[in-house]
Design an enzyme around this catalytic site. Structure first.
Site, short mmCIF file in Angstrom:
data_model
loop_
_atom_site.label_atom_id
_atom_site.label_comp_id
_atom_site.label_asym_id
_atom_site.label_seq_id
_atom_site.Cartn_x
_atom_site.Cartn_y
_atom_site.Cartn_z
N MET A 160 -0.15 4.26 1.21
CA MET A 160 1.04 4.06 0.39
C MET A 160 1.66 2.71 0.74
O MET A 160 2.06 2.48 1.88
CB MET A 160 2.05 5.20 0.60
CG MET A 160 1.56 6.53 0.04
SD MET A 160 2.66 7.93 0.43
CE MET A 160 2.15 8.30 2.13
N CYS A 185 -4.59 1.84 -7.77
CA CYS A 185 -3.23 1.32 -7.81
C CYS A 185 -2.95 0.67 -9.17
O CYS A 185 -3.72 -0.18 -9.63
CB CYS A 185 -3.02 0.30 -6.70
SG CYS A 185 -1.35 -0.38 -6.65
#
Length: 341
Positions: A21, A103
């Site tokens: 993350m 992403c």
């Protein structure tokens, strides 16, 4: 270099992982998470191959030996550059090199990597083959089920087949589409519907691949359900960051069958103190570590005071371990929930 069998699953099944993350899973966060679970597979934030190869930003590879097993996630789309970065990561001692094909941020799209690569499985296969050729450790892929107007029922199996043929045997699938136009990265984590059944069907279609699922998973019960349904692994993201004790403290016992007792957030805080002292001695600041600790006592009496003391005090130039102990005392002294009336 290791032999060609390196690109096979070297971790004991099942795999239970904390997702990579951005801005969250830095080395301080991972050190904390390792104190809560000995067995969870931890991932770095995405590190771009150009930053390592062209920029020489080797500090992005820093980690503590205690973090193992830990995987380096790379972003990029140039096969040779990714190969160089994969070699660097393997030589730095990471247990796995993971390619980001999930992403959706604008910055990532402009570099032609991340989720946009779902549109070009041939290029992903070429990148992975180049990485596998030189990497001393396993190369894996984290992907979406598709992007924009793609039909996941068609796109995902083709993607797995082509990239799998290049030598990748382990995939983590975020069970949502990514909308590259019209949704922000934050919206892409919530708005596209979850398609768990599709991922389960991929396991039936590709029994020889090691498939983990990711997206919207918030409890260890869900983790267990997916493993019982036949998946090889589960990756948890935001819940593991915001409520780390709820997700990680019992994982070694419930997921891996280890004997208790479970770890506790209180013990983790005390074990963080020498790490904090070392970081401060090297010129670091307390808030760089404690920002990852704010959710440790989520749902527990005293959690609000814990967060307030750390949030307000950790940015002070003189803030140190004593502030953390003061915050911990607020949690320890709080009455049990059943006594609060």
């Amino acid at each position: 270099m290791a032999d060609k069998n390196k690109n096979s699953n070297n971790f004991n099944m099942p795999i239970f992982a904390v997702a990579p993350m951005m801005d969250w899973t830095d080395r301080h966060c991972r050190y904390l998470h390792r104190l809560l679970s000995r067995r969870a597979l931890l991932y770095t934030e995405m590190v771009t191959a150009p930053a390592l190869v062209r920029g020489g930003a080797l500090q992005l590879l820093d980690y503590s030996p205690q973090e193992h097993p830990v995987a380096l996630q790379l972003g990029g789309s140039d096969p040779q550059e990714l190969a160089q970065a994969a070699r660097m990561g393997g030589e730095a001692g990471y247990d796995e090199i993971n390619l980001n094909v999930g992403c959706p941020s604008d910055r990532v799209q402009s570099g032609t990597f991340g989720a946009v690569l779902m549109k070009d499985p041939g290029l992903v296969a070429e990148c992975c083959a180049a990485m596998i050729e030189v990497s001393p450790v396993e190369v894996t892929v984290k992907c979406r089920i598709g992007v924009d107007d793609q039909d996941p029922e068609t796109v995902l199996p083709e993607f797995l087949a082509r990239v799998g043929a290049a030598g990748v045997q382990r995939f983590t699938i975020h069970a949502r589409k990514a909308w590259l136009q019209g949704l922000s990265p934050k919206q892409n984590r919530d708005i596209p519907p979850l398609e768990y059944d599709l991922v389960l069907r991929m396991k039936a279609l590709f029994p020889g691949l090691h498939l983990s699922i990711n997206g919207g998973i918030t409890t260890l019960d869900q983790v267990s359900d997916f493993l019982e349904a036949g998946l090889d692994g589960v990756m948890v993201g935001r819940a593991a960051y915001h409520q780390p004790a709820d997700i990680l403290c019992a994982a070694d016992r419930l997921i891996f069958g280890e004997e208790g007792p479970d770890t506790t957030p209180d013990d983790a805080v005390l074990k963080m103190l020498p790490y904090i002292e070392a970081h401060l001695a090297q010129g670091g600041r307390l808030h760089q570590i404690t920002r990852h600790m704010l959710g440790l006592f989520a749902g527990r009496p005293g959690a609000r005071a814990w967060r307030r003391i750390l949030s307000e005090g950790a940015t002070r130039p003189d803030a140190g371990p004593d502030l953390v102990l003061d915050a911990l005392a607020e949690v320890s002294q709080s009455p049990p929930a059943e006594a609060m009336g």
